[in-house]
Design a protein around this motif. Structure first.
Motif, short mmCIF file in Angstrom:
data_model
loop_
_atom_site.label_atom_id
_atom_site.label_comp_id
_atom_site.label_asym_id
_atom_site.label_seq_id
_atom_site.Cartn_x
_atom_site.Cartn_y
_atom_site.Cartn_z
N TRP A 157 12.62 -32.06 34.45
CA TRP A 157 11.86 -32.58 35.62
C TRP A 157 12.66 -31.73 37.33
O TRP A 157 12.47 -31.89 38.24
CB TRP A 157 12.03 -33.52 35.93
CG TRP A 157 12.37 -34.78 35.56
CD1 TRP A 157 12.62 -34.99 34.48
CD2 TRP A 157 13.87 -34.73 35.98
NE1 TRP A 157 14.10 -35.79 34.36
CE2 TRP A 157 14.67 -35.24 35.13
CE3 TRP A 157 14.50 -34.41 37.43
CZ2 TRP A 157 16.15 -36.15 35.54
CZ3 TRP A 157 16.01 -34.70 37.67
CH2 TRP A 157 16.49 -36.23 37.01
N THR A 158 14.15 -30.65 36.61
CA THR A 158 14.70 -30.68 37.73
C THR A 158 13.78 -28.86 37.53
O THR A 158 13.86 -28.12 36.90
CB THR A 158 16.20 -30.39 36.79
OG1 THR A 158 16.56 -29.41 36.28
CG2 THR A 158 16.80 -31.68 37.17
N LEU A 159 14.58 -28.31 39.48
CA LEU A 159 13.91 -27.04 38.96
C LEU A 159 15.02 -26.27 38.64
O LEU A 159 16.13 -26.42 38.19
CB LEU A 159 14.39 -26.64 40.78
CG LEU A 159 14.23 -27.67 41.63
CD1 LEU A 159 14.51 -26.93 43.32
CD2 LEU A 159 12.33 -27.11 41.50
N ASP A 160 14.30 -25.04 38.34
CA ASP A 160 14.89 -23.58 37.24
C ASP A 160 15.98 -23.50 38.44
O ASP A 160 16.41 -23.40 39.67
CB ASP A 160 14.29 -22.76 37.65
CG ASP A 160 13.00 -22.97 36.45
OD1 ASP A 160 12.62 -23.48 35.65
OD2 ASP A 160 11.94 -21.90 36.72
N LYS A 161 17.35 -23.04 36.91
CA LYS A 161 18.68 -22.29 37.78
C LYS A 161 19.10 -23.60 38.18
O LYS A 161 20.01 -23.79 39.24
CB LYS A 161 18.40 -21.49 38.88
CG LYS A 161 17.62 -19.81 37.63
CD LYS A 161 18.19 -19.16 38.48
CE LYS A 161 17.16 -17.88 37.93
NZ LYS A 161 17.36 -16.34 38.72
N CYS A 188 34.13 -27.38 44.61
CA CYS A 188 32.76 -28.54 45.20
C CYS A 188 31.17 -27.94 44.96
O CYS A 188 30.04 -28.82 45.14
CB CYS A 188 32.89 -29.12 46.52
SG CYS A 188 32.96 -27.19 47.47
N SER A 189 31.25 -26.39 45.14
CA SER A 189 29.90 -26.12 45.04
C SER A 189 29.23 -26.30 43.37
O SER A 189 27.78 -25.62 42.91
CB SER A 189 29.58 -24.67 45.35
OG SER A 189 29.90 -23.59 44.54
N SER A 190 29.64 -26.70 42.47
CA SER A 190 29.57 -26.56 41.36
C SER A 190 28.89 -27.90 40.43
O SER A 190 29.23 -28.98 41.27
CB SER A 190 30.91 -26.98 39.99
OG SER A 190 31.29 -25.69 40.41
N THR A 191 28.09 -27.62 39.82
CA THR A 191 26.78 -28.47 39.27
C THR A 191 27.65 -28.42 37.37
O THR A 191 27.29 -27.96 36.71
CB THR A 191 25.39 -28.26 39.01
OG1 THR A 191 25.39 -28.74 40.84
CG2 THR A 191 25.19 -30.10 38.49
N VAL A 192 27.69 -30.03 36.59
CA VAL A 192 28.01 -29.86 35.46
C VAL A 192 26.85 -30.57 34.95
O VAL A 192 26.46 -31.80 35.00
CB VAL A 192 29.61 -30.37 35.21
CG1 VAL A 192 29.78 -30.75 33.71
CG2 VAL A 192 30.42 -28.87 35.20
N PHE A 193 26.47 -30.57 34.27
CA PHE A 193 25.21 -31.93 33.03
C PHE A 193 26.43 -31.31 31.90
O PHE A 193 25.57 -30.65 31.40
CB PHE A 193 23.76 -30.60 33.58
CG PHE A 193 23.16 -31.58 32.33
CD1 PHE A 193 22.72 -32.99 32.33
CD2 PHE A 193 22.20 -31.13 31.35
CE1 PHE A 193 22.04 -33.79 31.85
CE2 PHE A 193 20.99 -31.75 30.74
CZ PHE A 193 21.54 -32.56 31.50
#
Length: 187
Positions: free
Chosen positions: A181-185, A121-126
């Motif tokens: 335009w997203t934050l680093d990391k 649940c803490s993961s992000t996939v792009f």
């Protein structure tokens, strides 16, 4: 002749989940080169369960399935995009189109696990270059607790995802010379 493409101001990024104005100073002189036109409507194909065939061309020799294929099929009730709305992937072999996305989803999970990364649940996939969600749809169906992002140069693909893959993926139309335009990391 193409100068108008290089001077166009970026559009505000909007979807049910994303509403961001890019920072103009971060974009430099080249603002956008993109393809496709906004879609007013789409014809779609029924979900994958209507396309299952005995002789798919896609194989899973290089990946491990976590469950039986029937469960993956059962969990995906989204329509399948027509061939013209999916960059032509797999032509009229709609089941192979779906299977190729499943194989890529499983490959991504397998490679992430090899590096000690477990999707939770803490993961992000792009999905960069997500087209109309060939792999992205499998993250939506089988990893519902993760944050899913996608970007594509073809606005028609983004419109398709927004119309048919629900409101949870954060998708946006990017240019051929993308600026993040997203934050680093973030990913």
């Amino acid at each position: 002749m193409l100068e108008h493409l290089f001077r166009r101001r970026p559009q505000r990024l909007q979807s049910p989940a994303v509403d961001i104005e890019p920072e103009p100073s971060a974009l430099g002189l080249v603002y956008a080169i993109s393809i496709g036109e906004r879609a007013s409507s789409f014809d779609v194909l029924p979900p994958v369960s209507n396309h299952v065939t005995d002789n798919p061309w896609i194989n899973f020799d290089s990946v491990t399935m976590e469950r039986c294929l029937e469960e993956y099929i059962k969990n995906d009730n989204f329509p399948i995009p027509r061939t013209c709305d999916r960059e032509g992937y797999q032509g009229e072999r709609h089941y192979d189109y779906w299977l190729s996305g499943l194989r890529d989803y499983l490959s991504i999970k397998q490679i992430a696990a090899e590096y000690g990364m477990i999707l939770d649940c803490s993961s992000t996939v792009f999905d960069f270059g997500c087209a109309s969600g060939r792999a992205l749809r499998h993250f939506l169906c089988h990893e519902p607790s993760i944050e899913i992002w996608g970007g594509d140069v073809n606005v028609r693909h983004i419109d398709w995802i927004l119309q048919f893959l629900g409101s949870s993926p954060r998708v946006f139309h990017n240019s051929a010379l993308p600026n993040f335009w997203t934050l680093d990391k973030s990913f």
